[in-house]
Design a protein around this motif. Sequence first.
Motif, mmCIF file in Angstrom:
data_model
loop_
_atom_site.group_PDB
_atom_site.id
_atom_site.type_symbol
_atom_site.label_atom_id
_atom_site.label_comp_id
_atom_site.label_asym_id
_atom_site.label_seq_id
_atom_site.Cartn_x
_atom_site.Cartn_y
_atom_site.Cartn_z
ATOM 1 N N LEU A 1 -10.399 10.212 -9.921
ATOM 2 C CA LEU A 1 -11.157 11.538 -10.044
ATOM 3 C C LEU A 1 -11.437 12.114 -8.760
ATOM 4 C CD1 LEU A 1 -14.314 9.717 -12.140
ATOM 5 C CD2 LEU A 1 -12.293 10.993 -12.891
ATOM 6 N N ARG A 2 -11.527 13.447 -9.004
ATOM 7 C CA ARG A 2 -11.477 14.230 -7.694
ATOM 8 C C ARG A 2 -12.669 14.135 -6.788
ATOM 9 N NH1 ARG A 2 -12.994 20.439 -10.110
ATOM 10 N NH2 ARG A 2 -14.923 19.749 -11.040
ATOM 11 N N THR A 3 -13.826 13.525 -7.369
ATOM 12 C CA THR A 3 -15.020 13.231 -6.593
ATOM 13 C C THR A 3 -14.975 11.837 -5.840
ATOM 14 O OG1 THR A 3 -15.947 12.263 -8.516
ATOM 15 C CG2 THR A 3 -16.368 14.787 -8.116
ATOM 16 N N THR A 4 -14.050 11.032 -6.165
ATOM 17 C CA THR A 4 -13.603 9.896 -5.531
ATOM 18 C C THR A 4 -13.505 9.984 -3.926
ATOM 19 O OG1 THR A 4 -12.405 8.937 -7.368
ATOM 20 C CG2 THR A 4 -12.302 7.511 -5.472
ATOM 21 N N LYS A 5 -14.281 8.802 -3.287
ATOM 22 C CA LYS A 5 -14.115 9.194 -1.750
ATOM 23 C C LYS A 5 -12.950 8.554 -1.343
ATOM 24 C CE LYS A 5 -18.562 10.254 -1.825
ATOM 25 N NZ LYS A 5 -19.138 11.684 -1.583
ATOM 26 N N LEU A 6 -12.609 8.946 0.032
ATOM 27 C CA LEU A 6 -11.323 8.541 0.529
ATOM 28 C C LEU A 6 -11.476 7.007 0.916
ATOM 29 C CD1 LEU A 6 -10.818 11.477 3.333
ATOM 30 C CD2 LEU A 6 -9.250 10.602 1.361
ATOM 31 N N GLN A 7 -12.692 6.405 0.852
ATOM 32 C CA GLN A 7 -12.565 4.805 1.194
ATOM 33 C C GLN A 7 -11.982 4.153 -0.011
ATOM 34 O OE1 GLN A 7 -14.070 2.755 3.669
ATOM 35 N NE2 GLN A 7 -12.900 1.591 2.283
ATOM 36 N N SER A 8 -11.941 4.726 -1.180
ATOM 37 C CA SER A 8 -11.274 4.166 -2.555
ATOM 38 C C SER A 8 -9.967 4.124 -2.312
ATOM 39 C CB SER A 8 -11.836 4.885 -3.554
ATOM 40 O OG SER A 8 -13.130 4.988 -3.845
ATOM 41 N N LEU A 9 -9.102 5.377 -1.505
ATOM 42 C CA LEU A 9 -7.809 5.098 -1.435
ATOM 43 C C LEU A 9 -7.438 3.946 -0.395
ATOM 44 C CD1 LEU A 9 -6.917 8.952 -0.593
ATOM 45 C CD2 LEU A 9 -6.764 7.688 -2.716
ATOM 46 N N TYR A 10 -8.293 3.864 0.598
ATOM 47 C CA TYR A 10 -7.890 2.487 1.436
ATOM 48 C C TYR A 10 -8.162 1.173 0.516
ATOM 49 C CZ TYR A 10 -7.668 5.163 5.913
ATOM 50 O OH TYR A 10 -7.111 5.778 6.897
ATOM 51 N N ASP A 11 -9.371 1.272 -0.385
ATOM 52 C CA ASP A 11 -9.281 0.168 -1.142
ATOM 53 C C ASP A 11 -8.218 -0.294 -2.009
ATOM 54 O OD1 ASP A 11 -11.836 -0.274 0.187
ATOM 55 O OD2 ASP A 11 -13.012 0.490 -1.474
ATOM 56 N N TYR A 12 -7.655 0.798 -2.428
ATOM 57 C CA TYR A 12 -6.452 1.101 -3.498
ATOM 58 C C TYR A 12 -5.305 0.369 -2.676
ATOM 59 C CZ TYR A 12 -2.204 2.692 -5.913
ATOM 60 O OH TYR A 12 -1.272 2.674 -6.600
ATOM 61 N N VAL A 13 -5.041 0.828 -1.522
ATOM 62 C CA VAL A 13 -3.906 0.423 -0.816
ATOM 63 C C VAL A 13 -4.145 -1.213 -0.601
ATOM 64 C CG1 VAL A 13 -2.747 0.672 1.548
ATOM 65 C CG2 VAL A 13 -3.429 2.470 0.329
ATOM 66 N N ASP A 14 -5.360 -1.694 0.006
ATOM 67 C CA ASP A 14 -5.601 -3.004 0.193
ATOM 68 C C ASP A 14 -5.346 -3.842 -1.110
ATOM 69 O OD1 ASP A 14 -6.098 -2.455 2.648
ATOM 70 O OD2 ASP A 14 -8.334 -2.637 2.386
ATOM 71 N N SER A 15 -5.406 -3.340 -2.173
ATOM 72 C CA SER A 15 -5.431 -4.141 -3.429
ATOM 73 C C SER A 15 -4.158 -4.346 -3.725
ATOM 74 C CB SER A 15 -6.327 -3.486 -4.559
ATOM 75 O OG SER A 15 -5.820 -2.115 -4.831
ATOM 76 N N LEU A 16 -3.294 -3.511 -3.270
ATOM 77 C CA LEU A 16 -1.869 -3.718 -3.908
ATOM 78 C C LEU A 16 -1.133 -4.828 -2.882
ATOM 79 C CD1 LEU A 16 -0.709 0.248 -3.582
ATOM 80 C CD2 LEU A 16 -1.209 -1.366 -5.471
ATOM 81 N N GLY A 17 -1.655 -5.396 -1.843
ATOM 82 C CA GLY A 17 -1.146 -6.586 -1.088
ATOM 83 C C GLY A 17 0.335 -6.029 -0.545
ATOM 84 N N CYS A 18 0.718 -4.693 -0.314
ATOM 85 C CA CYS A 18 1.887 -4.453 0.199
ATOM 86 C C CYS A 18 2.187 -4.762 1.700
ATOM 87 C CB CYS A 18 2.207 -2.902 -0.168
ATOM 88 S SG CYS A 18 2.580 -3.017 -2.207
ATOM 89 N N LEU A 19 0.854 -4.507 2.501
ATOM 90 C CA LEU A 19 0.871 -4.639 3.889
ATOM 91 C C LEU A 19 0.441 -5.947 4.334
ATOM 92 C CD1 LEU A 19 -0.806 -1.093 4.587
ATOM 93 C CD2 LEU A 19 1.517 -1.896 4.617
ATOM 94 N N GLU A 20 1.027 -6.379 5.409
ATOM 95 C CA GLU A 20 0.571 -7.504 6.165
ATOM 96 C C GLU A 20 -0.700 -7.203 7.198
ATOM 97 O OE1 GLU A 20 3.851 -9.722 7.966
ATOM 98 O OE2 GLU A 20 4.891 -10.305 5.784
ATOM 99 N N ALA A 21 -0.514 -6.084 7.780
ATOM 100 C CA ALA A 21 -1.385 -5.489 8.801
ATOM 101 C C ALA A 21 -2.703 -5.004 8.139
ATOM 102 C CB ALA A 21 -0.834 -4.536 9.432
ATOM 103 N N GLU A 22 -3.811 -5.300 8.790
ATOM 104 C CA GLU A 22 -4.907 -4.887 8.024
ATOM 105 C C GLU A 22 -5.663 -3.671 8.600
ATOM 106 O OE1 GLU A 22 -7.823 -8.016 8.859
ATOM 107 O OE2 GLU A 22 -6.696 -9.378 7.705
#
Length: 483
Positions: free
Chosen positions: A423-444
């Motif tokens: 949703l357009r009202t979603t905060k940018l923090q949710s983008l970071y949570d989305y990337v974290d949930s994918l498990g594609c990165l070893e770095a935090e």
Amino acid sequence: MVDVADKVAYFQAITGVEDTDLVAEILSAHNWDLELAISSFTSPDQRSGLNLDDNINDTNNQSLLPRHNDFDEFVTDQLVRDEFVTTNQTNPRSGLVVNEQTQPPPGLVWKLVTLPFSIVSASLGLVSGAIGLGFWAAGGVLSYTFGLVGGRGGSGSGEAPVSAAVSEAAAFVAVFEREYGVIRPGFVVEGFMDALQRSRREYKLLFVYLHSPEHLDTQGFCERTLCDEAFAAFVNENFVAWGGSIRMSEGFKMSNSLKASRFPFCAVVMAATNNRVALLQQIEGPKSPEEMLAVLQRVLEESSPVLVSARLEAEERRSNIRLREEQDAAYRAALEADQARERQRKEEQERLANEAAEAERKLKEEEEARERAAHEAAEKKAALDRLREEKALALGAEPEKGPDVTQILVRFPSGERKGRRFLRTTKLQSLYDYVDSLGCLEAEDYTLFSNFPRVVYGQDKLSLSLEEAGLHPQASLFVEINS
């Protein structure tokens, strides 16, 4: 014990009084105590005008004896007076004019602080037995009973300090050079004891000269004989020379020990066994250089076999000692080598044991570290999995396409792409949570950014909505790993 004639002759030699009857009366008045009589006769009170008869009749007159608070004061008093002043005194009994020195010889105090001193008087043919080659070769230590003759000082009351003997010797040499020049026997600036030991170490005889400043023959003997160039060179080459004035402590004691009764007086001595000194030759009265050279040459020739034998025996003894030392050194070296090898063997065993224990310890530590790392990795993975699940659940269901929905495409450093609708009202923090949930990165630690133009969506923009961040209705973002 010194007989009457010797005491009379000695008193005359010291004081210069020629009247034998007068000398005998003086000695008798002092109970034939030679030192007391000489001290009384040469007392300052005598020179100040006191009547000789009155003084010699009172043997208890203590004013005639030199008074000093202690031994050092007495020695200092004897040393500081190196200028000899002669005065004329007329004896009231005989009318004889006696040349008397203003400085008295050492007084009765020497009788109290010294020990008897043995002098062996022998012909050269018998001297080898008295000397004892072993004494010369082994370099045995002379007893400190030689304190009488100014040897090395000690704690005993009968031994003079070393500094006093050396000071007297230096004063004698200085006065002799000042009066007679530098061409002379090389008198050592040492006490008699040290000079005797020096002659023993150098395998030479000791030439002794006792100086009587007031004697009439002294000046001529010193100028024509002792300072003769040939005689002085002969003495310096073949003897150790020691000289002392009988007006000083040690010279006075030596004149007593050597029983000097006529001056000028010279002697040749050497160290003997049993803490004694061998008197090889004494020369009394004035002699020409030729006469002195003849006597000394004869003494030197007769004593040469003893000195040579002593030197050879000493060299042999030193060679034996050196050989024993080399053998001992070789034994010690072999023993030390064996001990070193044994130490090395033990050290090697200890090293191997330590290395094995260390390897076992390291292996155990590595195994424990691997287990700990695996456990920590498992815990971390489980934690990340839980976090991803939590963040995925927090995102909720993906919305359907529509005007209020933003399409986001995320590109990972590996080249992988992932997309999702928000949703357009979603905060940018949710983008970071989305990337974290994918498990594609070893770095935090990472950052999202867009190209053309480059805009970094860091921590300061996490509270913005997608629309406020300019990402609506669609955007393509890149993942940058923070170093």
